[in-house]
Design a protein around this motif. Structure first.
Motif, PDB file in Angstrom:
ATOM      1  N   VAL A 256      15.088  -0.526  23.878  1.00 34.95           N
ATOM      2  CA  VAL A 256      16.760  -0.387  24.112  1.00 34.95           C
ATOM      3  C   VAL A 256      17.167   0.473  23.294  1.00 34.95           C
ATOM      4  CG1 VAL A 256      18.554  -1.564  24.460  1.00 34.95           C
ATOM      5  CG2 VAL A 256      16.236  -2.535  25.278  1.00 34.95           C
ATOM      6  N   ILE A 257      17.955   1.479  23.631  1.00 40.89           N
ATOM      7  CA  ILE A 257      18.502   2.345  22.796  1.00 40.89           C
ATOM      8  C   ILE A 257      20.092   2.521  23.056  1.00 40.89           C
ATOM      9  CG2 ILE A 257      16.328   3.878  22.089  1.00 40.89           C
ATOM     10  CD1 ILE A 257      17.183   5.672  24.523  1.00 40.89           C
ATOM     11  N   ASP A 258      20.845   3.303  22.472  1.00 37.24           N
ATOM     12  CA  ASP A 258      22.398   3.393  22.801  1.00 37.24           C
ATOM     13  C   ASP A 258      22.355   4.345  23.789  1.00 37.24           C
ATOM     14  OD1 ASP A 258      24.971   5.262  22.229  1.00 37.24           O
ATOM     15  OD2 ASP A 258      24.994   3.433  21.184  1.00 37.24           O
ATOM     16  N   GLN A 259      23.422   4.184  24.617  1.00 35.28           N
ATOM     17  CA  GLN A 259      23.642   4.913  25.970  1.00 35.28           C
ATOM     18  C   GLN A 259      24.039   6.417  25.730  1.00 35.28           C
ATOM     19  OE1 GLN A 259      27.184   3.525  27.862  1.00 35.28           O
ATOM     20  NE2 GLN A 259      28.426   3.520  25.729  1.00 35.28           N
ATOM     21  N   LYS A 260      24.285   6.842  24.416  1.00 36.77           N
ATOM     22  CA  LYS A 260      24.429   8.131  24.149  1.00 36.77           C
ATOM     23  C   LYS A 260      23.175   9.160  24.276  1.00 36.77           C
ATOM     24  CE  LYS A 260      22.674   8.263  19.326  1.00 36.77           C
ATOM     25  NZ  LYS A 260      23.375   8.143  18.114  1.00 36.77           N
ATOM     26  N   LYS A 287      23.836   0.156  27.348  1.00 41.82           N
ATOM     27  CA  LYS A 287      22.748   0.494  26.553  1.00 41.82           C
ATOM     28  C   LYS A 287      21.782   1.380  27.530  1.00 41.82           C
ATOM     29  CE  LYS A 287      24.072  -1.849  23.003  1.00 41.82           C
ATOM     30  NZ  LYS A 287      24.991  -1.313  21.804  1.00 41.82           N
ATOM     31  N   VAL A 288      20.742   1.723  27.028  1.00 43.59           N
ATOM     32  CA  VAL A 288      19.784   2.378  28.063  1.00 43.59           C
ATOM     33  C   VAL A 288      18.449   1.654  27.642  1.00 43.59           C
ATOM     34  CG1 VAL A 288      18.453   4.361  28.382  1.00 43.59           C
ATOM     35  CG2 VAL A 288      21.055   4.574  28.085  1.00 43.59           C
ATOM     36  N   LEU A 289      17.601   1.198  28.717  1.00 47.39           N
ATOM     37  CA  LEU A 289      16.115   0.905  28.683  1.00 47.39           C
ATOM     38  C   LEU A 289      15.342   1.961  28.818  1.00 47.39           C
ATOM     39  CD1 LEU A 289      16.628  -2.455  30.934  1.00 47.39           C
ATOM     40  CD2 LEU A 289      16.847  -2.326  28.468  1.00 47.39           C
ATOM     41  N   LEU A 290      14.152   2.054  28.261  1.00 48.92           N
ATOM     42  CA  LEU A 290      13.227   3.127  28.274  1.00 48.92           C
ATOM     43  C   LEU A 290      12.008   2.084  28.410  1.00 48.92           C
ATOM     44  CD1 LEU A 290      13.843   5.792  25.709  1.00 48.92           C
ATOM     45  CD2 LEU A 290      14.170   5.901  28.269  1.00 48.92           C
ATOM     46  N   GLY A 291      11.229   2.223  29.762  1.00 45.63           N
ATOM     47  CA  GLY A 291      10.049   1.624  29.914  1.00 45.63           C
ATOM     48  C   GLY A 291      10.019   1.778  31.448  1.00 45.63           C
ATOM     49  N   THR A 292       8.775   1.091  32.165  1.00 42.47           N
ATOM     50  CA  THR A 292       7.991   0.276  31.284  1.00 42.47           C
ATOM     51  C   THR A 292       6.714   1.041  31.291  1.00 42.47           C
ATOM     52  OG1 THR A 292       7.056  -1.867  31.358  1.00 42.47           O
ATOM     53  CG2 THR A 292       7.577  -0.953  33.552  1.00 42.47           C
ATOM     54  N   THR A 293       6.107   0.788  30.340  1.00 42.55           N
ATOM     55  CA  THR A 293       4.664   1.148  30.484  1.00 42.55           C
ATOM     56  C   THR A 293       3.839  -0.008  31.075  1.00 42.55           C
ATOM     57  OG1 THR A 293       4.238  -0.005  28.339  1.00 42.55           O
ATOM     58  CG2 THR A 293       4.659   2.342  28.260  1.00 42.55           C
ATOM     59  N   ASP A 294       2.525  -0.017  31.439  1.00 42.98           N
ATOM     60  CA  ASP A 294       2.016  -0.710  32.328  1.00 42.98           C
ATOM     61  C   ASP A 294       0.414  -0.855  31.993  1.00 42.98           C
ATOM     62  OD1 ASP A 294       1.767  -2.942  34.127  1.00 42.98           O
ATOM     63  OD2 ASP A 294       1.788  -1.435  35.934  1.00 42.98           O
ATOM     64  N   LEU A 332      17.252  -0.507  19.155  1.00 41.04           N
ATOM     65  CA  LEU A 332      18.069  -1.684  18.941  1.00 41.04           C
ATOM     66  C   LEU A 332      17.135  -3.013  19.362  1.00 41.04           C
ATOM     67  CD1 LEU A 332      21.491  -0.398  20.728  1.00 41.04           C
ATOM     68  CD2 LEU A 332      20.911  -0.506  18.239  1.00 41.04           C
ATOM     69  N   ALA A 333      16.306  -2.799  20.253  1.00 39.78           N
ATOM     70  CA  ALA A 333      15.576  -3.891  20.674  1.00 39.78           C
ATOM     71  C   ALA A 333      14.214  -3.617  21.161  1.00 39.78           C
ATOM     72  CB  ALA A 333      16.254  -5.033  21.533  1.00 39.78           C
ATOM     73  N   ILE A 334      13.334  -4.035  21.078  1.00 37.01           N
ATOM     74  CA  ILE A 334      11.993  -4.011  22.176  1.00 37.01           C
ATOM     75  C   ILE A 334      11.896  -5.160  22.720  1.00 37.01           C
ATOM     76  CG2 ILE A 334      11.127  -2.306  20.442  1.00 37.01           C
ATOM     77  CD1 ILE A 334       9.272  -4.457  19.271  1.00 37.01           C
ATOM     78  N   LEU A 478      18.204  -8.864  23.869  1.00 34.00           N
ATOM     79  CA  LEU A 478      17.566  -7.671  24.570  1.00 34.00           C
ATOM     80  C   LEU A 478      18.539  -6.549  24.161  1.00 34.00           C
ATOM     81  CD1 LEU A 478      15.673  -9.698  25.834  1.00 34.00           C
ATOM     82  CD2 LEU A 478      15.692  -8.463  27.881  1.00 34.00           C
ATOM     83  N   LEU A 479      19.763  -6.647  24.145  1.00 35.24           N
ATOM     84  CA  LEU A 479      20.559  -5.529  23.883  1.00 35.24           C
ATOM     85  C   LEU A 479      20.647  -4.914  22.565  1.00 35.24           C
ATOM     86  CD1 LEU A 479      23.408  -6.385  26.408  1.00 35.24           C
ATOM     87  CD2 LEU A 479      21.636  -4.720  26.777  1.00 35.24           C
TER      88      LEU A 479
END
Length: 522
Positions: A256-260, A287-294, A332-334, A478-479
């Motif tokens: 999880v990263i900043d929305q910027k 925020k922005v979620l980056l994922g998911t790996t699988d 910010l979170a994983i 999570l955020l």
């Protein structure tokens, strides 16, 4: 004002001489959905969850309500059509915790642009009357305007398409409330410890233990449903010690990263990473979620942690598409979630070869087990499960009623005025603040969560631990995991006052929460 689910009242139901129609083990998406389906048909339903509702996989998804573009590429038309239909029903029945989300696929060759546009036009068509938007090709300038931080080198344009977004844990809580409102008894922190059988070997009950006070209860039931996700094999081995594992867990990791880093309303969809997987960048709660790996794994646990290689992979992939790209210090979170995929017949390590569809199993003992599937199809999974339980227990064949059943919080007169994407009744929360102005206090600087929300969650949503509130009733863990640690002492104090707990409880809860939250940070 809402009718809160009082845990003591629910426990008292266990002391009554009730022969339940169905006992459901598991309080994630599938179990809660099954409780809603069964209770709305008029059956006597008991649902138990060993931890908190949706603590496992069901609160750690990519927050997408989708048909599965990737499955379409694999030729699984039936699976996609079913999921698209269920996506539409979620929008209709739970609009307070779901919304349409636009996605952009940046393309770096004309062939890719044509391929993805044709595929997504088919995706739209398969949704039929429940279509939520029309896919379209975008020029290079259009893509840059919508995704200003996209890598522009060799960019040929993009594809715009539409899918859904939701708050998984909030929907889970609302499903629990819906089941309760239809007469179900639901209990978190209640563990199944033994299955009981009659003289012919058929299951006729279960013993459960309250993990808060260690009290045990012998429950009589006409059917027992195993809806424990990645833990279904544990219950199946309780039924038959010689059982061979049915599920092969797959771990999905997110950062999880900043929305910027996206700086817009559109989500980013990368259809083919360096190793052939799919990666999303999704705006979610600011925020922005980056994922998911699988990736397939060989063990299951209630609190998985993203592997270092997966975090590096997500950052490396983002670096190929975003400029500037997030670095480790921007995280910010994983978090990681485990999906209960049906185990393959051989030792193939690829998750592409493992079924995404759900499976229903009737054991020799008449234990009903549901596994596989995904959040989007929870309602259909529940319908199929209840239908099998009716057959197993020879119950009255009452038709399913959930296709057009509004989920708690979605009634039109309340939704538009008072509910937002968090699925909370802010009119009720404001009323609490009017009664006690101190509840206006924010829990942590930079976030709008206030003390009244903690009180509200204790009274109406069966919060028992600090983690329940910070991880699932609100989504701060999570955020922004570090911000959630700062909020923990205040949350514990508010909960202790509301639940009648001691200073020792406060300190123990804060310590436990800090240890948990560290797993969500680098």
């Amino acid at each position: 004002m809402l009718a809160g689910i009082n845990r003591s009242d629910q426990l008292n139901k266990l002391k009554e001489s009730i022969i339940w129609d169905m006992v459901i083990i598991g309080g994630g998406a599938t179990g809660l959905g099954t409780a809603v389906d069964a209770a709305s048909r008029g059956f006597k339903v008991l649902l138990i969850e060993k931890y908190d509702f949706a603590k496992g996989t069901s609160s750690k998804s990519t927050k997408l309500v989708h048909g599965g573009v990737r499955y379409l590429a694999n030729g699984d038309i039936k699976l996609v059509m079913g999921a698209l239909r269920e996506r539409g029903l979620i929008f209709k029945n739970a609009p307070h915790v779901s919304s349409v989300q636009s996605f952009i696929i940046p393309v770096y060759s004309i062939y890719s642009k044509l391929k993805y546009l044709i595929g997504l036009k088919l995706y739209d068509w398969l949704a039929g009357k429940l279509r939520i938007g029309n896919s379209a090709g975008l020029s290079k300038d259009d893509v840059i305007k919508k995704l200003p931080h996209i890598n522009q080198k060799n960019l040929k344009g993009g594809i715009l398409y539409y899918d859904g977004q939701f708050d998984d844990a909030r929907l889970a809580v609302n499903l629990g409330q819906t089941a309760f409102e239809h007469g179900a008894t639901i209990l978190n922190y209640m563990e199944a410890i033994e299955l009981h059988k009659n003289e012919t070997g058929k299951i006729n009950g279960i013993t459960i233990r309250d993990t808060e006070n260690q009290g045990t209860y012998r429950i009589h039931s006409k059917s027992v449903i195993n809806a424990t996700g990645v833990f279904v094999d544990d219950i199946l081995k309780m039924d038959s010690p010689s059982h061979k594992n049915l599920v092969r867990p797959s771990q999905g990791s997110h950062i999880v990263i900043d929305q910027k880093f996206l700086d817009g309303h559109d989500a980013l969809m990368i259809p083919e990473t360096s190793d052939g997987r799919v990666l999303f960048g999704v705006p979610w709660h600011g925020k922005v979620l980056l994922g998911t790996t699988d990736i397939p794994i060989n063990e299951h646990m209630i609190e998985p942690r993203p592997m270092e290689d997966e975090i590096k992979f997500i950052l490396k992939t983002a670096d190929s598409y975003l400029n500037p790209a997030p670095k480790r210090e921007d995280i910010l979170a994983i978090y990681a979630g485990l999906r209960p995929l049906a185990a393959p017949k051989d030792d193939d390590e690829s998750t592409k070869e493992i079924s995404r569809d759900h499976k229903l199993i009737r054991s020799e003992s008449d234990l009903v087990t549901i596994t596989g599937g995904k959040w989007t199809t929870y309602r259909k999974m529940a319908e199929d499960t209840v239908n099998m339980a009716i057959q197993v227990a020879r119950l009255k064949d009452i038709p399913c009623r959930t296709k057009h059943l509004s989920i708690h919080g979605s009634t039109p007169d309340v939704y538009h005025a008072h509910w937002n994407l968090y699925g909370k009744d802010y009119q009720a929360i404001q009323q609490l603040i009017q009664e006690d102005d101190s509840l206006r206090e924010l829990l942590v600087e930079g976030y709008e969560y206030n003390a009244a929300e903690v009180v509200w969650a204790c009274r109406y949503e069966m919060v028992r631990k600090v983690e329940d509130f910070l991880a699932r009733r609100c989504r701060l863990l999570l955020l922004d995991a570090k911000a959630s640690m700062i909020a923990a002492p205040k949350v514990a104090q508010l909960m202790a006052k509301e639940l009648g707990k001691t200073e020792e409880w406060i300190q123990e809860e804060v310590n436990q929460y800090i240890e948990l939250a560290k797993r969500y940070t680098l």
